[in-house]
Design a protein around this motif. Structure first.
Motif, PDB file in Angstrom:
ATOM      1  N   PHE B 157      -2.717   1.613   9.294  1.00  0.00           N
ATOM      2  CA  PHE B 157      -4.181   1.621   9.273  1.00  0.00           C
ATOM      3  C   PHE B 157      -4.715   2.196   7.970  1.00  0.00           C
ATOM      4  N   HIS B 158      -4.127   3.282   7.554  1.00  0.00           N
ATOM      5  CA  HIS B 158      -4.584   3.935   6.329  1.00  0.00           C
ATOM      6  C   HIS B 158      -4.420   3.010   5.130  1.00  0.00           C
ATOM      7  N   ALA B 159      -3.237   2.402   5.020  1.00  0.00           N
ATOM      8  CA  ALA B 159      -3.008   1.474   3.901  1.00  0.00           C
ATOM      9  C   ALA B 159      -3.966   0.297   3.999  1.00  0.00           C
ATOM     10  N   MET B 160      -4.213  -0.144   5.228  1.00  0.00           N
ATOM     11  CA  MET B 160      -5.091  -1.302   5.420  1.00  0.00           C
ATOM     12  C   MET B 160      -6.518  -0.991   5.010  1.00  0.00           C
ATOM     13  N   GLY B 162      -8.053   1.538   3.184  1.00  0.00           N
ATOM     14  CA  GLY B 162      -8.289   1.789   1.767  1.00  0.00           C
ATOM     15  C   GLY B 162      -7.863   0.610   0.900  1.00  0.00           C
ATOM     16  N   GLY B 163      -6.746   0.004   1.271  1.00  0.00           N
ATOM     17  CA  GLY B 163      -6.231  -1.116   0.483  1.00  0.00           C
ATOM     18  C   GLY B 163      -7.183  -2.301   0.468  1.00  0.00           C
ATOM     19  N   THR B 164      -7.847  -2.514   1.577  1.00  0.00           N
ATOM     20  CA  THR B 164      -8.807  -3.617   1.637  1.00  0.00           C
ATOM     21  C   THR B 164      -9.961  -3.378   0.665  1.00  0.00           C
ATOM     22  N   LEU B 166      -9.893  -1.501  -1.974  1.00  0.00           N
ATOM     23  CA  LEU B 166      -9.326  -1.588  -3.319  1.00  0.00           C
ATOM     24  C   LEU B 166      -9.220  -3.037  -3.771  1.00  0.00           C
TER      25      LEU B 166
END
Lengths: 202, 202
Positions: B157-160, B162-164, B166
DNA sequence: ACCCTTTCGAGACTGCAGTTTCGAAACTAT
DNA sequence: ATAGTTTCGAAACTGCAGTCTCGAAAGGGT
């Protein structure tokens, strides 16, 4: 006068182009993006620096061209299942981004892109658009298959899918081993859910 | 011998530290990451370049320090709704990343990080971990509230999330205007869906 | 054949920016 | 005081991106 679109003068040696991209790719994996110098590329390629700057306006453009050389992000074949298609797609992306040399180069390139609209434009048409189209194609298959009622917010989905991999690898620095499965499951669940309630808040 | 933790020698002038970070922040918004030079920072701060390099090993570390100066990524207050909490969170992230100066700096920094484990470690503890904890806190509120049955795959979830953001900003170069709403709706749907069928394929 | 244009490798040159060095200054400990 | 240590600003050092010039070579047009 010239006959048609033919150029006058000595034609460019295509082997020079190949030597440049090969040298850049080699040096990129040897010394990294920061340690790469134009002089080293010229020497490794056995050419003069002028031949490089006749082709690329800046060092960054040269590296950019070398990185994208033949890097067509192909859409994985139809597995008959959205979940498995997404898993395969994630694996392709992870595979491309796992090369540690290309990794740092890509991030540094994104830094350049943030300050160079020309480079950004080229990056978009070369990388972003095709990848987005590939994502859309994969999801359209699911729609035809009946797994989804409609296409989702493609801009968002595209940013989400690739962005998650990017963040996972380069910000969280997690092991990419089981990312494809986890991401695909997450994305699949989200897609099925949003497709059935496309505008829940209005 | 020294008395306690006191340092011998001439003490550092704390005004120098402040002058450096202030100068970096000013110049970053004036000329951008690519146009920022250490000489300009020193001149603007009214100090010598040595005073900069005594504090930071590289230019990138200097910029990094200036960017994160007081940049605690705070968790938005409880709105009583997961969807609105996520929207607010996305707005905070977009707000932080929308500063065009910080944008290029962050991406360039990520490029450095890919080749510098020390910098990577510092980046993780300073940025990644707190942000991940903030995300978790926000989702735990939803669990307590009964909107979610359990916490999701937090790494993902965290990668998703913030990554989105970014990818949306720096790869797709889309307008961030309505991203928070769209991302929050997407994430919310995904969370509710995955929480109810946590392991659908096994 | 003879020009004209362009590319080729090689190397010198320029300007700038990151990094290091240096003498003076500031502070602590004895 | 004096010695030892660290910071200070200024200036020198270093290395590389980018440019330019050179003579040679490879084409095409006439």
């Amino acid at each position: 006068m010239e006959h048609n679109g033919q150029q006058v003068g000595r034609p460019r040696d295509s082997r020079v182009d190949e030597a440049i991209t090969a040298a850049v790719q080699e040096l990129l994996s040897e010394v990294g993006y920061a340690g790469l110098t134009v002089a080293a590329v010229a020497e490794r390629a056995g050419i003069g620096k002028a031949s490089i700057y006749r082709r690329y306006a800046t060092k960054h453009e040269m590296i950019f061209a070398a990185i994208i050389h033949g890097e067509v992000l192909e859409v994985p074949p139809d597995t008959g299942s959205l979940l498995e298609d997404l898993t395969a797609l994630a694996r392709v992306i992870v595979g491309h981004l796992s090369n540690p040399a290309a990794a740092g180069a890509l991030m540094s390139l994104l830094g350049e892109i943030a300050a160079d609209p020309t480079l950004a434009e080229r990056f978009t048409t070369t990388f972003v658009e095709p990848e987005r189209a590939g994502n859309a194609e994969l999801l359209e298959r699911a729609v035809r298959r009946g797994e989804l009622e409609r296409l989702p917010d493609m801009d968002l989905f595209h940013a989400m899918f690739g962005g998650t991999v990017l963040s996972w690898l380069f910000i969280s620095h997690h092991d990419p081993h089981d990312l494809p499965e986890r991401l695909a499951r997450f994305a699949c669940a989200a897609l099925r859910s949003t497709a059935h309630q496309p505008l829940p808040s209005n």
